[in-house]
Write an enzyme that holds these catalytic residues in place. Structure first.
Site, PDB file in Angstrom:
ATOM      1  N   LYS A 282     -19.825  16.791  -2.042  1.00 49.13           N
ATOM      2  CA  LYS A 282     -18.858  15.732  -2.957  1.00 49.13           C
ATOM      3  C   LYS A 282     -20.362  14.737  -3.157  1.00 49.13           C
ATOM      4  O   LYS A 282     -20.519  13.599  -2.368  1.00 49.13           O
ATOM      5  CB  LYS A 282     -18.097  14.949  -2.162  1.00 49.13           C
ATOM      6  CG  LYS A 282     -17.441  13.608  -2.869  1.00 49.13           C
ATOM      7  CD  LYS A 282     -16.125  13.224  -2.626  1.00 49.13           C
ATOM      8  CE  LYS A 282     -15.499  12.071  -3.205  1.00 49.13           C
ATOM      9  NZ  LYS A 282     -14.059  11.612  -2.999  1.00 49.13           N
TER      10      LYS A 282
ATOM     11  N   LYS B  91     -12.914  14.350   4.975  1.00 47.29           N
ATOM     12  CA  LYS B  91     -14.140  13.826   4.064  1.00 47.29           C
ATOM     13  C   LYS B  91     -14.903  12.671   5.110  1.00 47.29           C
ATOM     14  O   LYS B  91     -14.291  11.874   5.907  1.00 47.29           O
ATOM     15  CB  LYS B  91     -13.335  12.999   3.021  1.00 47.29           C
ATOM     16  CG  LYS B  91     -14.674  12.562   1.826  1.00 47.29           C
ATOM     17  CD  LYS B  91     -14.045  11.397   1.052  1.00 47.29           C
ATOM     18  CE  LYS B  91     -14.488  10.118   1.557  1.00 47.29           C
ATOM     19  NZ  LYS B  91     -13.960   9.052   0.449  1.00 47.29           N
TER      20      LYS B  91
ATOM     21  N   ARG C 158       0.851  -1.203   0.053  1.00 47.10           N
ATOM     22  CA  ARG C 158       0.085  -0.116  -0.098  1.00 47.10           C
ATOM     23  C   ARG C 158       0.864   1.301  -0.172  1.00 47.10           C
ATOM     24  O   ARG C 158       0.696   2.170  -0.687  1.00 47.10           O
ATOM     25  CB  ARG C 158      -0.984  -0.009   1.230  1.00 47.10           C
ATOM     26  CG  ARG C 158      -1.778  -0.926   0.899  1.00 47.10           C
ATOM     27  CD  ARG C 158      -3.164  -0.967   2.245  1.00 47.10           C
ATOM     28  NE  ARG C 158      -2.575  -0.876   3.511  1.00 47.10           N
ATOM     29  CZ  ARG C 158      -2.622  -1.975   4.199  1.00 47.10           C
ATOM     30  NH1 ARG C 158      -2.966  -3.203   3.668  1.00 47.10           N
ATOM     31  NH2 ARG C 158      -2.018  -2.149   5.604  1.00 47.10           N
TER      32      ARG C 158
HETATM   33  P1  13P Z   1     -14.851   6.668  -6.279  1.00 41.26           P
HETATM   34  O1  13P Z   1     -14.670   7.922  -7.283  1.00 41.26           O
HETATM   35  O2  13P Z   1     -14.316   5.495  -6.792  1.00 41.26           O
HETATM   36  O3  13P Z   1     -16.397   6.749  -6.190  1.00 41.26           O
HETATM   37  O4  13P Z   1     -14.382   7.245  -4.911  1.00 41.26           O
HETATM   38  C1  13P Z   1     -14.789   8.453  -4.446  1.00 41.26           C
HETATM   39  C2  13P Z   1     -14.647   8.575  -2.949  1.00 41.26           C
HETATM   40  O5  13P Z   1     -14.057   9.165  -2.269  1.00 41.26           O
HETATM   41  C3  13P Z   1     -15.520   7.372  -2.164  1.00 41.26           C
HETATM   42  O6  13P Z   1     -15.698   7.734  -0.841  1.00 41.26           O
END
Ligand code: 13P
Length: 340
Positions: free
Chosen positions: A219, A136, A46
């Protein structure tokens, strides 16, 4: 809480033609993606993969901020440079996923609530001291017979609002991520209705929780039909459904909107973002960009496959995908660019 600082960070994240790179896959998700490609699922692999990403030349030309996972912020390059310092040096603002994943919502079969509020105030203080400037939190909403329920939408909205208020208290810009999943056979119209209801509930909760809208970023998912829906709408219909949904429920004061990709192909994710700018650029009161994980990273991971000799090609692909999405933000992307 420093309002001006929050606003400045949100503006920097949304500035120019840039977007965000989500590289915050949890251990489980990252390992699952590694496993599918035969890559060893260890901390060292990772680290190697995240090193490939943060050392990619020219990434900063299209990426304003990177969302990291807790393990990654303490990792270093082979030369001993911390990933956080490297990102800061490149002018990419480091962010962090602070939710602890979604679990079944008690008494509501098939619905989820996101965990992670316990101890969050302290974690945010620590993250800020390490140089993290945004965070986030993802809430997951599924469409199926009889769901989402009002109760599920409401509790996720309240949780997101409390998370956002805690972030702002710590001078960290919250990214509020409600994801209406693409799984299922629902239509684009059903997705539009659910997305609208969810966003309405979230902005009510954010307002009640006194969240400073200019200092946060939304988002969301794009408004798309379920993956198993018989009618797969074209790019223009999806762009129109998405923007008209947001115009109804996302306040103009919001710092910006940065899409998740949610399992769309990387070409479609770019084409749809591109069409939104091409057709509706003049109408939008908020900056609109990308915050993709899979739609930027998946082809890179497939090229790398855990092998050192593939790093160069994988990095070129990463910079290319990031730059395609930056082009989409200007309404200048076309599928022909993918034959690179
Ligand atoms: P994806 O663009 O693969 O949907 O992932 C965005 C993300 O931050 C998921 O929490």
């Amino acid at each position: 809480m420093d309002i001006q600082h929050l606003k400045n960070i949100a503006q920097r994240l949304m500035s120019g033609d840039k977007g965000l790179l989500a590289m915050d896959e949890s251990l489980g998700t990252c390992n699952k993606r590694f496993e599918a490609l035969g890559i060893p699922q260890t901390e060292e692999y990772r680290r190697k993969y995240r090193q490939l990403i943060v050392t990619t030349p020219h990434l900063e030309e299209s990426i304003s901020g990177a969302i990291l996972f807790d393990e990654t912020i303490y990792q270093k390059t082979d030369e001993g440079v911390s990933f956080l310092n490297l990102l800061e040096y490149k002018g990419i603002i480091p962010g962090i996923k602070v939710d602890e994943g979604s679990v079944p919502l008690a008494a509501f079969p098939d619905e989820k609530i996101t965990e992670g509020l316990d101890g969050l105030r302290h974690r945010l203080e620590v993250y800020y001291s390490l140089g993290i400037r945004f965070a986030k939190w993802r809430a997951v909403i599924k469409i199926d017979k009889g769901i989402p329920t009002k109760a599920c939408v409401r509790i996720n909205a309240i949780t997101l609002a409390l998370y956002a208020a805690l972030c702002q208290e710590a001078d960290i810009v919250p990214i509020v991520e409600p994801e209406v999943l693409m799984d299922g056979d629902h239509t684009m119209e059903q997705c539009a209705q659910v997305t609208q209801d969810v966003l309405k509930e979230i902005f009510n909760a954010l307002y009640e929780q006194r969240v400073y809208l200019e200092g946060m970023i939304l988002k969301p998912n794009m408004v798309v039909p379920g993956l198993d829906c018989k009618v797969q709408n074209d790019v223009e219909e999806i762009a129109e459904a998405t923007i008209s949904c947001f115009l109804k429920v996302v306040p103009a004061a919001v710092g910006g909107i940065a899409f998740l990709s949610g399992g769309q192909s990387y070409q479609l994710a770019s084409e749809r973002l591109n069409m939104m700018h091409l057709r509706f650029g003049q109408l939008m009161p908020w900056p609109l960009t990308f915050s993709f994980s899979r739609a930027i990273q998946q082809p890179t991971l497939e090229l790398w496959k855990g092998e050192d000799q593939n790093i160069g090609a994988a990095q070129k692909m990463l910079a290319h995908r990031a730059s395609c999405n930056s082009d989409a933000r200007r309404g200048e992307y076309s599928r022909a660019m993918e034959t690179f």
